[in-house]
Scaffold this active site. Structure first.
Site, PDB file in Angstrom:
ATOM      1  N   LYS A 143       7.287   2.416  -2.739  1.00 60.25           N
ATOM      2  CA  LYS A 143       5.825   2.326  -3.188  1.00 60.25           C
ATOM      3  C   LYS A 143       5.998   2.719  -4.561  1.00 60.25           C
ATOM      4  CE  LYS A 143       0.928   3.215  -2.810  1.00 60.25           C
ATOM      5  NZ  LYS A 143      -0.145   3.775  -1.891  1.00 60.25           N
ATOM      6  N   LYS A 154       6.171  -2.283  -1.994  1.00 57.23           N
ATOM      7  CA  LYS A 154       5.087  -2.743  -2.955  1.00 57.23           C
ATOM      8  C   LYS A 154       5.075  -1.923  -4.248  1.00 57.23           C
ATOM      9  CE  LYS A 154       0.903  -0.372  -2.199  1.00 57.23           C
ATOM     10  NZ  LYS A 154      -0.104   0.069  -1.791  1.00 57.23           N
TER      11      LYS A 154
HETATM   12  C1  PBG Z   1      -3.441   4.307  -0.712  1.00 54.63           C
HETATM   13  C2  PBG Z   1      -3.166   3.170  -1.012  1.00 54.63           C
HETATM   14  C3  PBG Z   1      -3.209   2.462  -2.116  1.00 54.63           C
HETATM   15  C4  PBG Z   1      -2.781   1.132  -1.893  1.00 54.63           C
HETATM   16  C5  PBG Z   1      -2.376   1.051  -0.606  1.00 54.63           C
HETATM   17  N1  PBG Z   1      -2.524   2.271   0.038  1.00 54.63           N
HETATM   18  C6  PBG Z   1      -3.606   2.794  -3.540  1.00 54.63           C
HETATM   19  C7  PBG Z   1      -2.639   3.598  -4.309  1.00 54.63           C
HETATM   20  O1  PBG Z   1      -1.780   4.071  -3.911  1.00 54.63           O
HETATM   21  O2  PBG Z   1      -3.270   4.073  -5.295  1.00 54.63           O
HETATM   22  C8  PBG Z   1      -2.715  -0.242  -2.937  1.00 54.63           C
HETATM   23  C9  PBG Z   1      -2.908  -1.490  -2.165  1.00 54.63           C
HETATM   24  C10 PBG Z   1      -3.347  -2.475  -3.242  1.00 54.63           C
HETATM   25  O3  PBG Z   1      -3.585  -2.202  -4.337  1.00 54.63           O
HETATM   26  O4  PBG Z   1      -3.885  -3.516  -2.612  1.00 54.63           O
HETATM   27  N2  PBG Z   1      -2.695   5.605  -1.300  1.00 54.63           N
END
Ligand code: PBG
Length: 334
Positions: free
Chosen positions: A202, A257
């Site tokens: 991520k 992601k």
């Molecule tokens: C929670 C989380 C996030 C996303 C998924 N789980 C936000 C972040 O990390 O700030 C992002 C998903 C999206 O942008 O659709 N931590």
């Protein structure tokens, strides 16, 4: 023979001559069962709150969510991912509401499990950012995120969500060691069958912007961004390291992601792990397509299909996308 005819052994265009031929030699397709539909869940009754930054997506209370899940299932979707959104009054520095029995996702999981049984795979996003007063994915100590204290909270959250009915818990916080700690907590509670989908790769991405509005989860205190725990976009080998660690710690599926900006990572990871890979077409990717379509700049159906196909081609087996139900309802993936 026309004078201009070339003597070519290979003419790749032969197999592009008709729709039937193109269909015949297509290497990937996107099916309903490849898609994971995300939902934002709130407390209360009869709630359907549109999200300005994500046109077509709403925050739903549990009673409004169930018919939507029913619809998703009827479209052929097999899995859904739930995100909780709560009022500021529910938030605390340590995010205890993440595992409180009144947590909207915990309630939704229980209701959905009762209603759908094993027919629908219930996934739950495991992270503290929607429940902490400061909006970070872990606990804040001074100006830093306390990794190990955060992991303890995340393990509690994962266990509570699994007990409520989650088939798959999905840690998205990016703390070190959380997959192992969650696996241990689940096993100690007799939840050996609960799977872990790790957001292993991520990146600290600008494309999560609309999600943070949807979940009211932007950092408000401490570090102004998530760069001290999410991956730096300039590093690819680090992604492979994170994925290998999570696999060793017990992850059952791995996520990459954002999706489109990370196809190279996805493709490389496909060669180094045997676990199923999940791509997350995040909120910013969705919002960009929606905005361009609304401006008449591109054909939404074709652009969505192309983006999702590209993720499959790069190696994703599953895709989390806000387009899941719309693309299927509108027949965009055929
Ligand atoms: C929670 C989380 C996030 C996303 C998924 N789980 C936000 C972040 O990390 O700030 C992002 C998903 C999206 O942008 O659709 N931590």
């Amino acid at each position: 023979m026309p004078i201009t005819q070339l003597h070519l052994a290979q003419r790749p265009r032969r197999l592009r001559a008709s729709a039937a031929l193109r269909e015949l030699v297509a290497e990937v397709s996107v099916r309903a069962s490849d898609l994971i539909a995300p939902y934002f869940v709130v407390e209360g009754q009869g709630q359907r709150q549109p999200i300005a930054s994500l046109p077509g997506v709403a925050r739903l209370s549990v009673d409004a969510l169930l018919p939507e899940l029913e619809q998703a299932l009827a479209l052929g979707i097999r899995a859904v991912m739930l995100f909780g959104v709560v009022d500021a009054a529910r938030k605390t520095p340590a995010g205890e509401f993440a595992y409180h029995p009144h947590n909207p996702v915990i309630r939704a999981l229980a209701a959905a499990k009762r209603h759908f049984g094993a027919e629908l795979v219930l996934m739950s996003d495991i992270c503290l950012c929607a429940y902490t007063t400061h909006g970070h994915c872990g606990l804040l100590r001074g100006e830093a995120i306390d990794n190990d204290a955060s992991v303890a909270q995340l393990a509690r959250m994962a266990q509570a969500h699994a007990e409520a009915g989650a088939d798959v818990v999905c840690p998205s916080d990016m703390m070190d060691g959380r997959v192992g700690a969650i696996r241990q907590a689940l096993d100690a509670a007799g939840l050996t069958h609960t799977a872990i989908l790790s957001y292993a790769v991520k990146y600290a991405s600008a494309f999560y912007g609309p999600f943070r509005e949807a979940a009211a989860s932007a950092p408000g205190e401490g570090p102004k961004d998530r760069a001290s725990y999410q991956l730096d976009v300039r590093r690819r080998r680090e992604a492979l390291r994170e994925a290998a660690l999570d696999e060793a710690e017990g992850a059952d599926l791995l996520m990459v992601k954002p999706a489109l900006p990370c196809l190279d990572v996805l493709a490389q990871l496909r060669k180094t792990t045997t676990l199923p890979l999940v791509a997350y077409q995040v909120s910013g990717e969705y919002a960009m397509l929606k905005a361009a379509a609304a401006a008449g700049a591109l054909d939404e159906a074709a652009a969505v299909r192309e983006a999702l196909v590209a993720m499959k081609r790069a190696g994703a087996q599953l895709i989390v996308t806000y387009y899941a139900t719309e693309a299927l309802t509108e027949g965009w993936l055929q």
